[in-house]
Design a protein around this motif. Structure first.
Motif, PDB file in Angstrom:
ATOM      1  N   GLY A 121      49.562 -15.645   8.260  1.00  0.00           N
ATOM      2  CA  GLY A 121      50.415 -16.512   7.316  1.00  0.00           C
ATOM      3  C   GLY A 121      49.689 -17.991   7.068  1.00  0.00           C
TER       4      GLY A 121
ATOM      5  N   ASP B 194      52.408 -11.888   8.005  1.00  0.00           N
ATOM      6  CA  ASP B 194      53.461 -12.516   7.896  1.00  0.00           C
ATOM      7  C   ASP B 194      53.470 -13.740   6.889  1.00  0.00           C
ATOM      8  N   SER B 195      54.426 -14.169   5.946  1.00  0.00           N
ATOM      9  CA  SER B 195      54.343 -15.138   5.071  1.00  0.00           C
ATOM     10  C   SER B 195      53.224 -14.817   3.741  1.00  0.00           C
TER      11      SER B 195
ATOM     12  N   GLY C 252      51.934 -11.604   4.656  1.00  0.00           N
ATOM     13  CA  GLY C 252      52.595 -10.441   4.189  1.00  0.00           C
ATOM     14  C   GLY C 252      52.408 -10.024   2.643  1.00  0.00           C
ATOM     15  N   MET C 253      52.398 -11.218   1.947  1.00  0.00           N
ATOM     16  CA  MET C 253      51.970 -10.966   0.318  1.00  0.00           C
ATOM     17  C   MET C 253      50.560 -10.169   0.169  1.00  0.00           C
ATOM     18  N   TYR C 254      49.561 -10.806   1.026  1.00  0.00           N
ATOM     19  CA  TYR C 254      48.100 -10.147   1.162  1.00  0.00           C
ATOM     20  C   TYR C 254      48.346  -8.470   1.528  1.00  0.00           C
TER      21      TYR C 254
ATOM     22  N   PRO D 191      55.152  -6.019   5.613  1.00  0.00           N
ATOM     23  CA  PRO D 191      55.191  -7.187   5.171  1.00  0.00           C
ATOM     24  C   PRO D 191      56.368  -8.017   6.026  1.00  0.00           C
TER      25      PRO D 191
ATOM     26  N   PRO E 228      57.539 -12.085   3.368  1.00  0.00           N
ATOM     27  CA  PRO E 228      56.473 -12.159   2.637  1.00  0.00           C
ATOM     28  C   PRO E 228      57.006 -13.062   1.090  1.00  0.00           C
ATOM     29  N   CYS E 229      55.881 -13.573   0.726  1.00  0.00           N
ATOM     30  CA  CYS E 229      56.085 -14.100  -0.630  1.00  0.00           C
ATOM     31  C   CYS E 229      55.590 -12.966  -1.624  1.00  0.00           C
ATOM     32  N   VAL E 230      56.421 -12.194  -2.251  1.00  0.00           N
ATOM     33  CA  VAL E 230      55.761 -11.109  -3.178  1.00  0.00           C
ATOM     34  C   VAL E 230      56.053 -11.377  -4.642  1.00  0.00           C
TER      35      VAL E 230
ATOM     36  N   GLY F 185      62.028 -10.650  -0.889  1.00  0.00           N
ATOM     37  CA  GLY F 185      61.583  -9.552  -0.165  1.00  0.00           C
ATOM     38  C   GLY F 185      62.700  -8.348  -0.454  1.00  0.00           C
TER      39      GLY F 185
END
Length: 407
Positions: free
Chosen positions: A149, A224-225, A228-230, A260, A263-265, A343
């Motif tokens: 992250g 994470d973070s 998590g988006m990736y 994730p 995450p930022c999704v 999330g």
């Protein structure tokens, strides 16, 4: 032992740091004339919830982290190099005792554009293949691709080295952490290419790393973070490539599972938790806006519009036809995280599309709590809960066991 959360004004005096910390967010006290609007969470009962979950082993580290949590908006006014240096320091404070590994090795991997980056491979102490569903089925060599992250503009495999070690040892799966390119020097597409290069490297090398040429490779993508988006974004990217490939193309296997963590999704989205927890909870709305400015850079209006509609970036907005066939998901949100609601919604979207997704909430946790594992037992317990679920779910999917309710 002391609680994780105390009055920030008191902590400032204890540390003699001379910070003018606003009495909001994590403070019990407050001047009503300085309170933010009602949609920002500053209620005493919220702090009490955190108090009921947090304890700590390192008093001074806890105090520093609480000061950052309640007064993080000032970071947005610092130059990028200073923020990155501070992030490295805070990450080092949360490490604790570095977990021992059988081996840790760095490898060079190559993205589609020829860029070379590092992939750090962690071999845990009790690593072994997972038997297949039936007699005669090849065993599975499971690898976890971990994506750190830091908003996509902070962090490295160094800042998250301890997290990757704990993940590998707890799951007993070989784990690889990818040192992807950061914005604003590069684009999010460069970062996705680096992550995908790590995925392909694991698919190719897992059998030999497990010492079994007959084993079939299975990759779990966890982050994470922004990681998590990736993690979710590369699953979408791989599925888009699969659907666009001509008939008869040789394609790599799908990821076994995506995990994730807070995450930022939906990079450009608006959610109640972003307003409710806009300031005073470590990750703030100002910091998110600063991060988004690094993502956009000097992009034109057309470029920004394309980013808004790119399902690899805002995976929560991916079409149902993609969400239906991407890797199943385990998703953990933090209770006091501005990214909480998106999330939850992303997990619901996966299930609505006909996929399998499980959500759990880390009670009493702030955004970034994986970085607190070294000194905060409560954060370590929540992290280990999802690491354990990662292992259980991976084995269930490999052995074609029926879907279970919850975790």
């Amino acid at each position: 032992m002391m609680p994780f959360v105390r009055s920030i004004s008191g902590l400032s005096a204890d540390l003699d740091v001379g910070l003018n910390v606003p009495k909001r967010g994590l403070s019990f006290e407050g001047d009503p004339t300085q309170q933010p609007s009602d949609n920002v969470s500053t209620k005493k009962e919220d702090v009490t919830k955190i108090l009921s979950h947090w304890d700590t082993e390192l008093d001074v580290v806890t105090r520093i982290m609480v000061i950052f949590a309640g007064n993080s908006d000032w970071i947005a006014h610092c130059p990028l190099f200073a923020i990155r240096a501070g992030f490295r320091v805070i990450s080092a404070l949360g490490v604790g005792i570095t977990p021992w590994m059988t081996s840790v090795t760095d490898h060079k991997i190559h993205a589609k554009d020829g860029h070379t980056t590092r992939l750090r491979v962690y071999t845990p102490k009790e690593m072994q293949t997972i038997p297949g569903a039936n007699d005669g089925d090849a065993d599975a060599a499971v690898g976890v691709l971990f994506i750190h992250g830091g908003g996509g503009w902070l962090g490295s495999i160094e800042t998250h080295d301890s997290v990757a070690r704990r993940l590998a040892n707890r799951t007993r799966f070989l784990t690889a952490s990818v040192d992807y390119r950061l914005v604003p020097e590069h684009t999010y597409l460069n970062a996705l290419d680096d992550v995908e290069a790590g995925y392909h490297w694991l698919i190719e090398n897992l059998p030999s790393l497990y010492g079994s040429s007959r084993a079939r490779p299975e990759v779990v993508i966890c982050g994470d973070s922004a990681g998590g988006m990736y993690a979710a974004g590369v699953c979408v990217s791989l599925e888009m490539q699969r659907k666009a490939a001509p008939p008869g193309s040789v394609l790599p296997p799908r990821p076994l599972l995506q995990v994730p963590i807070y995450p930022c999704v939906d990079a450009f989205g608006s959610y109640p938790s972003r307003d409710r927890l806009a300031s005073g909870w470590l990750l703030s709305k100002k910091l998110m806006h600063l991060g988004l400015s690094h993502w956009i850079g000097r992009g034109s209006t057309a470029t920004v519009e394309a980013m808004k509609h790119d399902p690899r970036l805002s995976v929560g907005k991916a079409p149902a036809s993609i969400l239906k066939t991407v890797a199943p998901a385990l998703l953990m949100t933090a209770e006091f995280d501005p990214l909480h609601d998106e999330g939850v919604e992303f997990c619901a979207s996966l299930n609505s599309a006909g996929n399998e997704a499980h959500h759990t909430e880390a009670r009493g946790m702030l955004h970034g709590f994986l970085g607190f594992m070294g000194f905060a037992p409560a954060a370590r317990r929540e992290a280990y809960r999802i690491f354990d679920a990662l292992r259980r779910t991976s084995i269930r999917l490999i052995q074609n066991q029926p879907r279970t309710a919850g975790w």
